[in-house]
Structure formats: structure tokens, C-alpha cells
Write an enzyme that holds these catalytic residues in place. Structure first.
Site, mmCIF file in Angstrom:
data_model
loop_
_atom_site.group_PDB
_atom_site.id
_atom_site.type_symbol
_atom_site.label_atom_id
_atom_site.label_comp_id
_atom_site.label_asym_id
_atom_site.label_seq_id
_atom_site.Cartn_x
_atom_site.Cartn_y
_atom_site.Cartn_z
ATOM 1 N N ARG A 114 24.134 -20.842 40.765
ATOM 2 C CA ARG A 114 24.088 -20.993 39.301
ATOM 3 C C ARG A 114 25.210 -20.137 38.756
ATOM 4 N NH1 ARG A 114 19.221 -20.819 34.934
ATOM 5 N NH2 ARG A 114 18.932 -22.845 35.923
ATOM 6 N N HIS A 141 23.580 -29.956 35.088
ATOM 7 C CA HIS A 141 22.350 -29.360 35.625
ATOM 8 C C HIS A 141 21.593 -30.464 36.378
ATOM 9 C CE1 HIS A 141 19.200 -26.630 36.233
ATOM 10 N NE2 HIS A 141 18.730 -26.457 35.011
ATOM 11 N N GLN A 144 17.760 -30.219 37.435
ATOM 12 C CA GLN A 144 16.836 -30.383 36.314
ATOM 13 C C GLN A 144 16.544 -31.859 36.082
ATOM 14 O OE1 GLN A 144 15.323 -27.960 34.171
ATOM 15 N NE2 GLN A 144 14.175 -29.797 33.639
ATOM 16 N N ASP A 232 17.076 -29.389 23.988
ATOM 17 C CA ASP A 232 17.323 -28.173 24.778
ATOM 18 C C ASP A 232 17.743 -27.102 23.781
ATOM 19 O OD1 ASP A 232 17.830 -26.369 26.832
ATOM 20 O OD2 ASP A 232 19.724 -27.299 27.456
ATOM 21 N N CYS A 271 13.827 -28.838 29.097
ATOM 22 C CA CYS A 271 13.989 -28.194 30.406
ATOM 23 C C CYS A 271 13.442 -26.781 30.419
ATOM 24 C CB CYS A 271 15.462 -28.205 30.816
ATOM 25 S SG CYS A 271 16.543 -27.228 29.746
ATOM 26 N N ARG A 299 9.977 -29.202 38.869
ATOM 27 C CA ARG A 299 11.165 -28.580 39.461
ATOM 28 C C ARG A 299 10.924 -28.294 40.937
ATOM 29 N NH1 ARG A 299 15.007 -26.141 36.411
ATOM 30 N NH2 ARG A 299 16.169 -26.333 38.351
HETATM 31 N N1 CP Z 1 15.289 -25.218 33.211
HETATM 32 C C1 CP Z 1 15.822 -24.231 33.937
HETATM 33 O O1 CP Z 1 16.791 -24.411 34.663
HETATM 34 O O2 CP Z 1 15.165 -23.040 33.812
HETATM 35 P P1 CP Z 1 15.667 -21.643 34.341
HETATM 36 O O3 CP Z 1 16.879 -21.268 33.530
HETATM 37 O O4 CP Z 1 14.503 -20.709 34.075
HETATM 38 O O5 CP Z 1 15.997 -21.739 35.794
HETATM 39 N N1 NVA Z 2 21.573 -25.632 28.432
HETATM 40 C C1 NVA Z 2 20.853 -24.481 28.917
HETATM 41 C C2 NVA Z 2 19.917 -24.855 30.007
HETATM 42 C C3 NVA Z 2 19.058 -23.732 30.518
HETATM 43 C C4 NVA Z 2 18.167 -24.136 31.645
HETATM 44 C C5 NVA Z 2 21.833 -23.429 29.385
HETATM 45 O O1 NVA Z 2 22.841 -23.778 30.014
HETATM 46 O O2 NVA Z 2 21.620 -22.253 29.082
#
Ligand code: CP
Ligand code: NVA
Length: 314
Positions: A114, A141, A144, A232, A271, A299
Site C-alpha cells: 500500500r 484499489h 477493494q 468514499d 469501502c 475483504r
Molecule cells: N477500505 C480499505 O481499504 O480500508 P483500510 O484503509 O482500513 O485498509
Molecule cells: N480513497 C481512499 C480509500 C481508503 C480505503 C483513500 O485513498 O484514502
């Protein structure tokens, strides 16, 4: 120095697997989820398909769901996982992505990352000799969205021809939804303020595959007749410096009036983490149409299928 011979199966975006493989993931996830209903979450699936395998997870951004679901999911498949936080690993002190990839490839069987910059995930995959999984970048993502597709299917929605409404910020999560639309032939109505539209690359990808993508600045138009309504956070990780965004986003809050524009049996997805009172009202978030906690649980089931695909077991 010897280079790896066979390219490992990485999952940086949904198209790396393609529609058939993702359909297989969804079927496998449903089967595995059903087979272990009522089991303790730490118990290994009967076939333990990834026994002896280790997943290394690199986090350069915060996470709750991705971190826990990969860890628990890997355990359910019979494997183990470990976490490298950027703040406590040498990556955070400037060790190169290339060297990190080559070292981890000698020590673990797959790597999840990530990170803020999608190019870093691509560079990691380029230098790794094990599969690399995108656990969220600034661009996309995909993990997700496998969970989201699973949730939609569970809710009895057929993906081809489905009408999905996205409200708010045209971000990384929406990009992967558009990629899924291309693979599964569903339509996406995107309601965003001017200047917050998704990247043209993803809109073009969906349209080229035959999906209808509507870009509008009218929230009601986006939600009208939708089977699925998704939003989101208005401020993604790493974008905290963006000013004046919240005011522009305000008309795109998913509230009861907006949900009333969608089909009566529409479902609401997010999400998470959510900012209730910003992108979604409490009434919708806590309401009967909201399936956000099924989505969060999924997930785990989605990650397991993604891992199995990466290891050539699907
Ligand atoms: N939706 C999601 O990716 O959550 P986290 O940021 O908690 O991993
Ligand atoms: N769009 C958000 C998703 C978090 C799971 C981000 O990138 O922070």
C-alpha cells in the site's frame, strides 16, 4: 546476477487477472465463505491451500481492513503474513524499491504493498520474483473492488447491465470500479463536482469495452435508477492538503433524498473508513439499504481468492 525466469502473477490492477479470473475469484470466495460459516475466524480452511506460504505486507499508508483481512485471510488459507511499516523498515530510510523487491523475494512468497505512488508498486513488481499485490495506491484499489463485486453478487445483483452510481470524489476506488465495469459490462454514472472527475484513462477503458459511463455534476441525475450507490471519503490519504474541497463536495452527500432517486431495492456501498455526515448521512449509513459491513467482511473472502489466483491455485 540471475534474473527470474517465469513472470509471477501480480495483481496491480483488475485487468492483470481479467474478467474470467475475477469471476472465478468471486465463485471461490462464495464457496469458501459458505464452507466456514460459524467457524472461528482463525481456523484454517479444510484444504489449507497456502500452507507454508508467507505474505509480506508493506504499508506506507494507514490501514485497518486491508491489513487485517490479508493477515486473517492468509491464515485461513494455511499461510502466515508479516508487516513492514515504512516508519520502521529500511524502505523508510531510503533503501531502494528494487533492492527491497529482490530481498523480500528471497524471504516471502508474495508481497502486498500500500503506497502513495502507483509507480512504486509497478517498480516493486518489476524487480520482484514473487507476486505483488496492490493494496491501494493513489491510482487504484483493485482488492477493494473484488470485495465490492462479491457484495453486489451476494445481494442478488447481476453484474452485466447493472447501473452503479458513484457520488463525490473521482478517486482511486472509482478508477477500479470503472475497470470492473469494463470487465463485467456494467454502467457507471459518476456524479462529481467539476474538477474532481475520474482519470480519463479509466473512463475511456470502460467506454471502449462497451460500458456506458455518464459524467455529471448533478447528483440526482447520477443516482437516478441506480442498482448500487457508492461513495468514499472526500479526502483520500495523502490529499489532506487540498483546500476548499469539502464545500464543493457538499451537494454530493449520499442522503435519504438521493437514495430515493435510486431503485427501491438499491444497495449502498462504502469501502470505509466513512466520514458520516460528510459523504454519507447517518440515516443512509445505518439504514436498511447499507451493506457496508458485509462489504468490509468480504475483504477477507476476496483477499483469499486474490491470493489463490496469484499463487496459480485459481
Ligand atoms: N477500505 C480499505 O481499504 O480500508 P483500510 O484503509 O482500513 O485498509
Ligand atoms: N480513497 C481512499 C480509500 C481508503 C480505503 C483513500 O485513498 O484514502
Amino acid at each position: 546476477m540471475a534474473e527470474p525466469t517465469a513472470a509471477p502473477r501480480s495483481f496491480l490492477d483488475l485487468s492483470d487477472a481479467g474478467g474470467d479470473a475475477i469471476a472465478a475469484m468471486l465463485a471461490d470466495a462464495q464457496d469458501r465463505k459458505a464452507a466456514r460459516r460459524e467457524w472461528p475466524k482463525g481456523k484454517t480452511d479444510a484444504d489449507a491451500p497456502l500452507a507454508g506460504h508467507v505474505l509480506g505486507m508493506i504499508f506506507e499508508k494507514n490501514s485497518t481492513r486491508t491489513r487485517v483481512s490479508f493477515d486473517i485471510g492468509m491464515g485461513q488459507l494455511g499461510g502466515t503474513s508479516l508487516i513492514l511499516d515504512s516508519g520502521t523498515s529500511q524502505l523508510g530510510r531510503g533503501e531502494s524499491i528494487a533492492d527491497t523487491a529482490r530481498v523480500l523475494s528471497r524471504m516471502v512468497d508474495a508481497i502486498m504493498i500500500r503506497t502513495d505512488d502507483h509507480a512504486k508498486a509497478e517498480e516493486l513488481a518489476h524487480h520482484a520474483s514473487v507476486p505483488v499485490i496492490n493494496g491501494l495506491t493513489d491510482r487504484s484499489h483493485p482488492c477493494q473492488i473484488v470485495a465490492d463485486l462479491l457484495t453486489m453478487v451476494e445481494q442478488g445483483k447481476a453484474l452485466p447491465g447493472l447501473e452503479l452510481a458513484w457520488l463525490g470524489d473521482g478517486n482511486n476506488v472509482l478508477h477500479s470500479i470503472l475497470e470492473a465495469a469494463a470487465l463485467f459490462k456494467f454502467n457507471v454514472r459518476v456524479g462529481t463536482p467539476q474538477g474532481y472527475e475520474p482519470a480519463a484513462e479509466f473512463v475511456g477503458m470502460a467506454r471502449a469495452a462497451g460500458s456506458q459511463v455518464t459524467l455529471t455534476q448533478d447528483a440526482a441525475e447520477a443516482a437516478r435508477g441506480a442498482d448500487i450507490v457508492v461513495t468514499d471519503t472526500w479526502v483520500s490519504m495523502g490529499q489532506e492538503h487540498v483546500h476548499n474541497k469539502l464545500a464543493a463536495m457538499a451537494p454530493f452527500q449520499v442522503d435519504a433524498a438521493l437514495m430515493a432517486q435510486a431503485k427501491p431495492d438499491a444497495r449502498f456501498l462504502h469501502c470505509l473508513p466513512a466520514h458520516v455526515g460528510d459523504e454519507v448521512s447517518e440515516e443512509v449509513f445505518e439504514g436498511d439499504q447499507s451493506v457496508v459491513f458485509d462489504e468490509a467482511e468480504n475483504r477477507i473472502h476476496a483477499q483469499k481468492s486474490i491470493l489463490l489466483w496469484c499463487f496459480g491455485r485459481l
